[in-house]
Design an enzyme around this catalytic site. Structure first.
Site, PDB file in Angstrom:
ATOM      1  N   ARG A 133      -9.990   1.175   7.969  1.00 28.36           N
ATOM      2  CA  ARG A 133      -9.706  -0.068   8.110  1.00 28.36           C
ATOM      3  C   ARG A 133     -10.426  -1.321   8.870  1.00 28.36           C
ATOM      4  O   ARG A 133     -10.491  -2.171   9.300  1.00 28.36           O
ATOM      5  CB  ARG A 133      -8.667  -0.030   9.214  1.00 28.36           C
ATOM      6  CG  ARG A 133      -7.442  -0.758   9.486  1.00 28.36           C
ATOM      7  CD  ARG A 133      -6.216  -0.508   8.731  1.00 28.36           C
ATOM      8  NE  ARG A 133      -4.996  -1.239   9.240  1.00 28.36           N
ATOM      9  CZ  ARG A 133      -3.875  -0.615   8.899  1.00 28.36           C
ATOM     10  NH1 ARG A 133      -3.637   0.361   8.081  1.00 28.36           N
ATOM     11  NH2 ARG A 133      -2.852  -1.172   9.568  1.00 28.36           N
ATOM     12  N   ARG A 147      11.986  -5.279   4.499  1.00 31.13           N
ATOM     13  CA  ARG A 147      11.660  -3.942   4.640  1.00 31.13           C
ATOM     14  C   ARG A 147      12.679  -3.062   5.469  1.00 31.13           C
ATOM     15  O   ARG A 147      12.992  -3.149   6.615  1.00 31.13           O
ATOM     16  CB  ARG A 147      10.142  -3.684   5.122  1.00 31.13           C
ATOM     17  CG  ARG A 147       9.921  -2.008   5.152  1.00 31.13           C
ATOM     18  CD  ARG A 147       8.557  -1.610   5.083  1.00 31.13           C
ATOM     19  NE  ARG A 147       8.011  -2.203   6.330  1.00 31.13           N
ATOM     20  CZ  ARG A 147       6.601  -2.288   6.506  1.00 31.13           C
ATOM     21  NH1 ARG A 147       5.769  -1.626   5.470  1.00 31.13           N
ATOM     22  NH2 ARG A 147       5.672  -2.712   7.592  1.00 31.13           N
ATOM     23  N   ARG A 149      -0.480  -8.575  13.550  1.00 33.05           N
ATOM     24  CA  ARG A 149      -1.032  -7.704  12.563  1.00 33.05           C
ATOM     25  C   ARG A 149      -1.911  -8.484  11.474  1.00 33.05           C
ATOM     26  O   ARG A 149      -3.196  -7.908  11.028  1.00 33.05           O
ATOM     27  CB  ARG A 149       0.057  -6.983  11.799  1.00 33.05           C
ATOM     28  CG  ARG A 149       0.535  -5.671  12.664  1.00 33.05           C
ATOM     29  CD  ARG A 149       1.837  -5.170  12.359  1.00 33.05           C
ATOM     30  NE  ARG A 149       1.833  -4.622  11.077  1.00 33.05           N
ATOM     31  CZ  ARG A 149       3.094  -4.540  10.172  1.00 33.05           C
ATOM     32  NH1 ARG A 149       4.332  -4.835  10.625  1.00 33.05           N
ATOM     33  NH2 ARG A 149       2.853  -3.762   8.990  1.00 33.05           N
ATOM     34  N   ARG A 195      11.177  -1.177  11.120  1.00 35.32           N
ATOM     35  CA  ARG A 195       9.964  -0.552  11.946  1.00 35.32           C
ATOM     36  C   ARG A 195       9.697  -1.457  13.228  1.00 35.32           C
ATOM     37  O   ARG A 195       9.974  -2.823  13.172  1.00 35.32           O
ATOM     38  CB  ARG A 195       8.761  -0.748  11.140  1.00 35.32           C
ATOM     39  CG  ARG A 195       8.453   0.660  10.664  1.00 35.32           C
ATOM     40  CD  ARG A 195       7.221   0.629   9.649  1.00 35.32           C
ATOM     41  NE  ARG A 195       6.006  -0.272   9.799  1.00 35.32           N
ATOM     42  CZ  ARG A 195       5.028  -0.091   9.419  1.00 35.32           C
ATOM     43  NH1 ARG A 195       4.767   0.688   8.063  1.00 35.32           N
ATOM     44  NH2 ARG A 195       3.848  -0.711   9.644  1.00 35.32           N
ATOM     45  N   LYS A 247       0.907  -1.231  -0.205  1.00 35.28           N
ATOM     46  CA  LYS A 247       0.004  -0.165  -0.087  1.00 35.28           C
ATOM     47  C   LYS A 247       0.850   1.204   0.056  1.00 35.28           C
ATOM     48  O   LYS A 247       0.757   2.135  -0.834  1.00 35.28           O
ATOM     49  CB  LYS A 247      -0.825   0.070   1.309  1.00 35.28           C
ATOM     50  CG  LYS A 247      -1.966  -1.131   1.345  1.00 35.28           C
ATOM     51  CD  LYS A 247      -3.057  -1.089   2.516  1.00 35.28           C
ATOM     52  CE  LYS A 247      -2.277  -1.087   3.898  1.00 35.28           C
ATOM     53  NZ  LYS A 247      -1.340  -2.429   4.207  1.00 35.28           N
TER      54      LYS A 247
END
Ligand code: AP5
Length: 214
Positions: A88, A125, A169, A158, A13
């Site tokens: 969400r 990431r 998540r 992160r 996203k």
């Protein structure tokens, strides 16, 4: 044009938000980025939000809504915007329609990626501490190890990309965000797009869908 990108953690996203924002000349608004900026301010409100984020839980709707409301009211959103990570859940979707005075969204793009790719994407990431640009150790590595190509700031992992938090998540996504697909499908706004392949290939698929519906 008012578009929302939805999809599981790591589906791309943020990557697509950045690419499409340039292509469509609308601001890219990531609820995750807005929350991370707010938590850095160190207010009691920010610490509360960070606690939810670090556990992989959704931040309470009223906290996120305040940030979104303030952001979409700015002048640069007059010609539209690209939301990433918001709404969400169905309650947030209803609240967004109220914030937009009943106008609602034009398109909701669901980016679909197999779970194996999600784990692979999130574990590699890296994010720039200075400008927020996204990298991946394998798929989009920086030219200089640990440094951003654009501003040379440090790249970091992160806090919520730890394996146990990623699992949580994903579970939260299935439980709380997937019902949103039914909500937008019933409203005739949902378009599912294959999120595999290179980021440019995914951008092309999304643009095709958006152009078709213009
Ligand atoms: P948020 O920041 O929105 O996280 P997320 O939805 O879990 O999504 P991610 O940012 O992890 O992934 P992404 O889909 O953007 O993928 P990316 O492009 O980075 O939210 C974080 C937290 O904030 C939430 O858990 C919650 O606590 C809170 N929050 C946020 N919004 C909220 C809301 N509305 N309500 C309540 N709470 C909220 O890509 C991932 C990696 O893959 C990158 O390394 C990238 O380079 C790579 N990549 C991307 N595309 C490709 C591709 N096509 N091929 C190969 N690699 C790719």
């Amino acid at each position: 044009m008012r578009i929302a990108l939805v999809g599981p953690p790591g589906s791309g996203k943020g990557t697509q938000g950045e690419l499409l924002g340039h292509r469509l000349s609308v601001p890219h608004i990531s609820s995750g980025d807005l929350l991370r900026d707010a938590t850095r301010a160190g207010t009691p409100w920010g610490s509360k939000a960070k606690d939810y984020m670090d556990r992989g839980q959704l931040v309470p709707d009223e906290l996120v809504l305040e940030l979104i409301k303030e952001r979409v009211a700015r002048r640069d959103c007059d010609g539209g915007f690209l939301l990433d990570g918001f709404p969400r859940n169905p309650d947030q979707a209803l609240a967004l329609t109220r914030v937009l005075n009943g106008a609602g969204l034009d398109h909701v793009i669901a980016i679909e990626v197999p779970e194996q790719s999600i784990v692979e994407r999130l574990s590699g990431r890296r994010t720039c501490r200075g400008c927020g640009r996204l990298y991946h150790l394998t798929f989009n590595p920086p030219r200089r190890f640990g440094r951003c190509n654009v501003c040379s700031s440090e790249l970091f992992v992160r806090d919520d990309d730890r394996e146990d938090t990623v699992r949580e998540r994903l579970a939260v996504y299935r439980r709380q965000t997937e019902p949103l697909m039914g909500f937008y499908s019933d409203a005739g706004l949902l378009r599912r797009v294959d999120g595999s392949g290179t980021p440019d290939q995914v951008t092309r698929r999304i643009l095709e869908v958006v152009e078709e519906l213009r």
